[in-house]
Design a protein around this motif. Structure first.
Motif, PDB file in Angstrom:
ATOM      1  N   THR A  88       0.836  -1.207   0.000  1.00 10.32           N
ATOM      2  CA  THR A  88       0.000   0.000   0.000  1.00 10.32           C
ATOM      3  C   THR A  88       0.867   1.252   0.000  1.00 10.32           C
ATOM      4  O   THR A  88       0.655   2.182  -0.791  1.00 10.32           O
ATOM      5  N   ALA A  89       1.869   1.263   0.887  1.00  5.87           N
ATOM      6  CA  ALA A  89       2.747   2.431   0.987  1.00  5.87           C
ATOM      7  C   ALA A  89       3.516   2.655  -0.314  1.00  5.87           C
ATOM      8  O   ALA A  89       3.688   3.804  -0.757  1.00  5.87           O
ATOM      9  N   THR A  90       3.956   1.571  -0.945  1.00  2.81           N
ATOM     10  CA  THR A  90       4.696   1.677  -2.211  1.00  2.81           C
ATOM     11  C   THR A  90       3.827   2.272  -3.306  1.00  2.81           C
ATOM     12  O   THR A  90       4.252   3.166  -4.044  1.00  2.81           O
ATOM     13  N   LEU A  91       2.587   1.780  -3.426  1.00  4.72           N
ATOM     14  CA  LEU A  91       1.681   2.275  -4.471  1.00  4.72           C
ATOM     15  C   LEU A  91       1.330   3.746  -4.258  1.00  4.72           C
ATOM     16  O   LEU A  91       1.235   4.525  -5.206  1.00  4.72           O
ATOM     17  N   LEU A  92       1.145   4.132  -2.989  1.00  2.10           N
ATOM     18  CA  LEU A  92       0.856   5.534  -2.683  1.00  2.10           C
ATOM     19  C   LEU A  92       2.063   6.420  -2.978  1.00  2.10           C
ATOM     20  O   LEU A  92       1.930   7.513  -3.549  1.00  2.10           O
ATOM     21  N   LYS A  93       3.243   5.938  -2.604  1.00  2.00           N
ATOM     22  CA  LYS A  93       4.475   6.710  -2.812  1.00  2.00           C
ATOM     23  C   LYS A  93       4.745   6.921  -4.294  1.00  2.00           C
ATOM     24  O   LYS A  93       5.208   7.979  -4.719  1.00  2.00           O
ATOM     25  N   GLN A  94       4.459   5.887  -5.094  1.00  2.00           N
ATOM     26  CA  GLN A  94       4.683   5.972  -6.541  1.00  2.00           C
ATOM     27  C   GLN A  94       3.522   6.656  -7.270  1.00  2.00           C
ATOM     28  O   GLN A  94       3.539   6.763  -8.489  1.00  2.00           O
ATOM     29  N   HIS A  95       2.535   7.107  -6.516  1.00  2.00           N
ATOM     30  CA  HIS A  95       1.350   7.787  -7.058  1.00  2.00           C
ATOM     31  C   HIS A  95       0.585   6.910  -8.049  1.00  2.00           C
ATOM     32  O   HIS A  95      -0.049   7.418  -8.975  1.00  2.00           O
ATOM     33  N   LYS A  96       0.645   5.598  -7.848  1.00  2.00           N
ATOM     34  CA  LYS A  96      -0.135   4.689  -8.701  1.00  2.00           C
ATOM     35  C   LYS A  96      -1.575   4.595  -8.222  1.00  2.00           C
ATOM     36  O   LYS A  96      -2.449   4.155  -8.973  1.00  2.00           O
ATOM     37  N   VAL A  97      -1.821   4.966  -6.962  1.00  2.00           N
ATOM     38  CA  VAL A  97      -3.182   5.067  -6.447  1.00  2.00           C
ATOM     39  C   VAL A  97      -3.319   6.432  -5.777  1.00  2.00           C
ATOM     40  O   VAL A  97      -2.330   6.998  -5.289  1.00  2.00           O
ATOM     41  N   TYR A  98      -4.540   6.955  -5.776  1.00  2.00           N
ATOM     42  CA  TYR A  98      -4.744   8.277  -5.179  1.00  2.00           C
ATOM     43  C   TYR A  98      -5.005   8.185  -3.682  1.00  2.00           C
ATOM     44  O   TYR A  98      -4.485   8.965  -2.898  1.00  2.00           O
ATOM     45  N   ASP A  99      -5.808   7.195  -3.259  1.00  2.00           N
ATOM     46  CA  ASP A  99      -6.167   7.072  -1.849  1.00  2.00           C
ATOM     47  C   ASP A  99      -6.489   5.616  -1.554  1.00  2.00           C
ATOM     48  O   ASP A  99      -6.558   4.777  -2.460  1.00  2.00           O
ATOM     49  N   PHE A 100      -6.686   5.307  -0.278  1.00  2.00           N
ATOM     50  CA  PHE A 100      -6.994   3.925   0.104  1.00  2.00           C
ATOM     51  C   PHE A 100      -8.112   3.895   1.136  1.00  2.00           C
ATOM     52  O   PHE A 100      -8.388   4.884   1.820  1.00  2.00           O
ATOM     53  N   ILE A 101      -8.757   2.730   1.219  1.00  2.00           N
ATOM     54  CA  ILE A 101      -9.801   2.479   2.213  1.00  2.00           C
ATOM     55  C   ILE A 101      -9.437   1.184   2.920  1.00  2.00           C
ATOM     56  O   ILE A 101      -9.180   0.164   2.275  1.00  2.00           O
ATOM     57  N   GLN A 102      -9.388   1.226   4.241  1.00  3.99           N
ATOM     58  CA  GLN A 102      -8.971   0.058   5.011  1.00  3.99           C
ATOM     59  C   GLN A 102     -10.170  -0.805   5.386  1.00  3.99           C
ATOM     60  O   GLN A 102     -11.255  -0.300   5.683  1.00  3.99           O
ATOM     61  N   THR A 103      -9.961  -2.118   5.331  1.00  3.10           N
ATOM     62  CA  THR A 103     -10.986  -3.055   5.788  1.00  3.10           C
ATOM     63  C   THR A 103     -10.804  -3.304   7.286  1.00  3.10           C
ATOM     64  O   THR A 103      -9.680  -3.216   7.801  1.00  3.10           O
ATOM     65  N   PRO A 104     -11.880  -3.628   8.004  1.00  2.00           N
ATOM     66  CA  PRO A 104     -13.272  -3.678   7.533  1.00  2.00           C
ATOM     67  C   PRO A 104     -13.787  -2.276   7.170  1.00  2.00           C
ATOM     68  O   PRO A 104     -13.440  -1.302   7.845  1.00  2.00           O
ATOM     69  N   ILE A 105     -14.561  -2.217   6.097  1.00  2.00           N
ATOM     70  CA  ILE A 105     -14.979  -0.924   5.552  1.00  2.00           C
ATOM     71  C   ILE A 105     -16.055  -0.288   6.429  1.00  2.00           C
ATOM     72  O   ILE A 105     -17.094  -0.897   6.702  1.00  2.00           O
ATOM     73  N   ASP A 106     -15.769   0.929   6.856  1.00  2.00           N
ATOM     74  CA  ASP A 106     -16.734   1.711   7.621  1.00  2.00           C
ATOM     75  C   ASP A 106     -17.493   2.630   6.679  1.00  2.00           C
ATOM     76  O   ASP A 106     -16.888   3.326   5.849  1.00  2.00           O
ATOM     77  N   LEU A 107     -18.822   2.636   6.770  1.00  2.00           N
ATOM     78  CA  LEU A 107     -19.653   3.385   5.831  1.00  2.00           C
ATOM     79  C   LEU A 107     -19.293   4.871   5.810  1.00  2.00           C
ATOM     80  O   LEU A 107     -19.104   5.461   4.742  1.00  2.00           O
ATOM     81  N   SER A 108     -19.204   5.487   6.973  1.00  2.00           N
ATOM     82  CA  SER A 108     -18.941   6.932   7.025  1.00  2.00           C
ATOM     83  C   SER A 108     -17.554   7.257   6.487  1.00  2.00           C
ATOM     84  O   SER A 108     -17.355   8.269   5.805  1.00  2.00           O
TER      85      SER A 108
END
Length: 418
Positions: A88-108
């Motif tokens: 996750t950190a690698t993909l964020l650092k390389q700007h291959k993803v914009y943001d992330f959502i952690q499981t378990p997914i909270d609706l709000s």
């Protein structure tokens, strides 16, 4: 506007699909990364969402890089868990993803992340357009204040001319106030006082012209009144009704616009509403939806050409009913075609025009004018908790290598209470 997402289907994203339904967001699913490119080419998505386990290998990450380069207007959102922080950190650092959502997914938290990402996307698009506009303004200033050009051409322009030009387009170009004033001037000059000095006689052609342009001006003010009523109305539509009720609105508006279609010998081809939506409902205000149908039909009619066919097609996808209005895309004054990608969100802003040409042939059918048509369509769809987008697509209806303009409305489907 409700963000529209593309979801890579897996056992890890099933719960996300249910959560998206719960918060009323629209989405579509694909079964593999190989299907993503084809789907993105055929539609417009704000987000591409997938689980981290689907991009752990090198080939998948290569595909991710290609998607990032080829579809910069689609933000990539990652679903992850605490065991995959290194990737996750690698993909964020390389700007291959914009943001992330952690499981378990909270609706709000999900809604907050998507809303924040969507605002970033809109701001990014606006900054690009503003930068382009600033460059254009700078060039205009250089041209206007270049003393050599001024001496050689005796040019007497200023930036305010652009503002006056827009006012002219919105209020005075074509039949209406401007022409009415001209006709009144003719009326005064051509009318003759009788011998007794009590009555004026007016030539019939002048009177006919006056009547015609009075009706055009009256129509303009009527449309201003309708627009004002929509602008002032902040009520969210609570009423629910069957999606099949849309067909009667479409039929009525098609009949009303029959004369407009005949101007260029155009046709509207309408599909049936899928039987799979039986038993479901949508937010439904007949008067407001009639305004929407009229406006999107008129847009397609005005920007299509002789003998073109306009398609209106319904689809049932996931948690929404999708209505697509499709017409051929043609070249604009600036050399672009249809709806350039950089303008896709700005056509829903007041007074924004890709073309400054005003066609009087359709004036009497218009309920919204002055560059307010699509902004008011968007407002009405927001009141219906529905999403509206407009963009270019590859031509799949005609045997030609061209593009079409596709206006898409997505109505959230609500289960009928038993």
């Amino acid at each position: 506007m409700i963000p529209h997402s593309l979801l890579l289907e897996s056992q890890h994203t099933d719960s996300l699909a249910n959560t998206l339904k719960e918060i009323g967001y629209t989405f579509e699913r694909v079964k593999s990364l190989d299907d993503v490119t084809k789907t993105l080419e055929g539609g417009k998505f704000h987000f591409f969402i997938f689980h981290i386990t689907d991009v752990e290998n090198g080939e998948a990450q290569k595909q991710l890089t290609e998607l990032l380069e080829n579809y910069p207007q689609t933000l990539i959102i990652l679903i992850t868990d605490s065991t995959k922080w290194d990737i996750t950190a690698t993909l964020l650092k390389q700007h291959k993803v914009y943001d992330f959502i952690q499981t378990p997914i909270d609706l709000s938290h999900l809604q907050f992340t998507l809303d924040r990402s969507f605002q970033y996307l809109l701001t990014k698009q606006k900054s690009q357009l503003i930068n382009e506009a600033e460059n254009h303004l700078y060039k205009r200033m250089v041209e206007i204040f270049d003393w050599k050009k001024s001496l050689s051409h005796k040019e007497n322009e200023n930036i305010a001319a652009d503002i006056i030009h827009q006012m002219n387009i919105n209020l005075f170009q074509g039949s209406g106030i401007g022409t009415l004033m001209s006709v009144v001037s003719i009326l005064i000059s051509k009318s003759k006082l009788d011998l007794e000095g009590k009555n004026y006689s007016i030539p019939k052609p002048v009177m006919d012209l006056l009547s015609e342009n009075y009706e055009a001006a009256k129509s303009m003010f009527d449309s201003m009144s309708i627009s004002q009523s929509v602008i002032d109305d902040e009520m969210v539509v609570k009423n629910l009704d069957s999606p099949t009720k849309l067909l009667s609105i479409i039929q009525t508006e098609t009949e009303t616009l029959n004369e407009a279609l005949n101007i260029k010998s155009q046709k509207i081809n309408l599909s049936q509403i899928p039987a799979s939506v039986t038993g479901k409902k949508i937010h439904f205000d007949e008067a407001k939806l009639s305004y929407v149908v009229r406006e999107i039909f008129l847009n397609a009619i005005k920007y299509s050409r002789e003998k073109d066919i306009i398609y209106l097609i319904f689809f049932h996808k996931e948690n929404f009913l999708e209505l697509k209005v499709i017409n051929p895309a043609y070249q604009n004054n600036d050399g672009t075609n249809g709806i350039p990608e950089k303008y896709e969100s700005f056509v829903f802003e007041p007074f924004f025009r890709i073309s400054s040409v005003v066609d009087d042939s359709y004036a009497k059918f218009e309920q919204f004018r002055f560059g307010l048509g699509l902004p008011l369509v968007k407002k009405i769809m927001d009141q219906h908790q529905a999403n509206v987008q407009i963009y270019n697509i590859e031509n799949n209806f005609r045997n030609e290598n061209t593009k079409d303009i596709c206006l898409t409305i997505r109505f959230p489907l609500i289960e009928e209470e038993k």
